[in-house]
Design a protein around this motif. Structure first.
Motif: not given
Ligand SMILES: C[S@@+](CC[C@H](N)C(=O)[O-])C[C@H]1O[C@@H](n2cnc3c(N)ncnc32)[C@H](O)[C@@H]1O
Length: 338
Positions: A153-154, A156-157, A160-161, A180, A183, A324-325
């Motif tokens: 999930g991280a 993917r994020r 996106r960023e 990482y 992805n 980031f989160i």
């Protein structure tokens, strides 16, 4: 100020802190008994949950009452039990987003935390690698089953960023499962990656690269990023979730080495649990630094201000830091001049 609007000082917060371990215990038990999985599958009453979990009705009721109070369960419009949105998304076994392994990742530390006072008074000097001393492939496999369950999930994020269009090769320092890199090569055409991690870990990394079908674009390199040479020919570097494992001197050293190893014009991203610029909070970031005491490492939490300093001292330009989160991880970034 009148007496009515004078802030009242009471013991509520302190009492909650004194028993905060109860909440972890309830969450672990709910995971063990697959409470959220059963609720998602339609068990929406205490009696159906008691049957599904194999508990008495009294104990199912106790668990449900606490989970409702903690906001892990909710009442649906018909009065039946439903999962809170985060539990439905991440705590249902069998779902690709199931994060149970990550949520119990630090459960084995419970006993250590209960002996924190003795540990704080222990004068033994820390080791450099802490948790990673004597790492075996078997331990790495178990460890990264957990990091993979949250890292994808991280990863993917991150994609996106951060736009890596046009970049050619990424070094993923302490890349673990390769989340990482997996992805990134899937998101950006023409990008390849190398996961750099301790030798026992790279055996496990290779398993994740194979199962995700990216072994033709992501390679592994075994080594210690503090003391060994870093991969060459890369125009992107990512280092994620390593920060509190090390002291300031070692983080500065890795950032320096990464700057030297990157191609001119390359970029580095350091994702980690960081304290706010003033060094106060968030609690989660502070706790990751404290947790290093359980592994005997010299690690501690670093602030946003320190991370920006590591980049600027190394020679990076256009240095910045963003959430980031929120409340847990930030991303520090910079570019090596062309
Ligand atoms: C918490 S995991 C994070 C994995 C991955 N970056 C992610 O976010 O999913 C930390 C990783 O850093 C690696 N690591 C720690 N110290 C290291 C070192 N000195 N050299 C290479 N890898 C290291 C560990 O083996 C582990 O795989």
């Amino acid at each position: 100020m009148t007496e009515n609007n004078t802030a009242r000082i009471d013991t509520i917060r302190l009492q909650r802190l004194a028993r905060a371990f109860n909440e972890s215990a309830v969450f672990y038990a709910a995971i063990d008994l697959e409470l959220f999985t059963h609720v998602s599958a339609g068990a929406d009453s205490i009696s159906s949950l008691a049957t599904a979990m194999g508990t008495s009705e009294l104990n199912a009721e106790r668990l449900v009452v606490v989970c409702l109070a903690m906001g892990l369960l909710e009442r649906g419009s018909d009065g039946g039990l439903v999962n809170a949105p985060d539990c439905e998304k991440f705590m249902v076994k069998g779902s690709p987003r199931y994060a149970g392994p990550w949520m119990t990742f630090t459960r084995h530390e419970v006993d250590d935390w209960m002996h924190l006072t003795e540990k704080l008074l222990d004068p033994s000097p820390p080791t450099e690698l802490g948790l990673y001393d004597d790492l075996t492939v078997e331990r790495a496999r178990k460890y990264h089953a957990a990091t993979y369950s949250i890292g994808m999930g991280a990863g993917r994020r991150f994609c996106r960023e951060v736009d890596l269009t046009g970049r050619r090769k990424m070094m993923d320092l302490g890349g673990g499962s390769g989340a990482y890199s997996i992805n990134a090569v899937q998101a950006f055409e023409g990008l390849s990656a190398v996961v750099f991690d301790l030798p026992p870990v790279t055996v496990v990394t290779q398993e994740y690269l194979d199962s995700n079908g990216v072994a033709d674009r992501v390679t592994t390199q075994g080594g210690d990023f503090i003391n060994d040479e870093l991969p060459s020919g890369c125009d992107v570097a990512v280092m994620a979730s390593n920060l509190p494992i090390y002291n300031a001197a070692n983080i500065q050293k890795v950032v320096h080495k990464t700057f030297a190893a990157l191609e001119p014009g390359g970029e580095m991203h350091l994702i980690g649990e960081t304290l706010n610029a003033d060094g106060i909070g968030p609690v989660d970031a502070a706790m990751w630094g404290m947790a290093e005491i359980n592994y005997g490492s010299g690690g501690r939490t670093h602030s946003v201000t320190e991370c920006i300093g590591y980049f600027e001292n190394a020679g990076f330009v256009e240095v910045g830091n963003v959430d980031f989160i929120a409340g847990t991880l930030t991303r520090t970034f910079g570019r090596k001049p062309a």
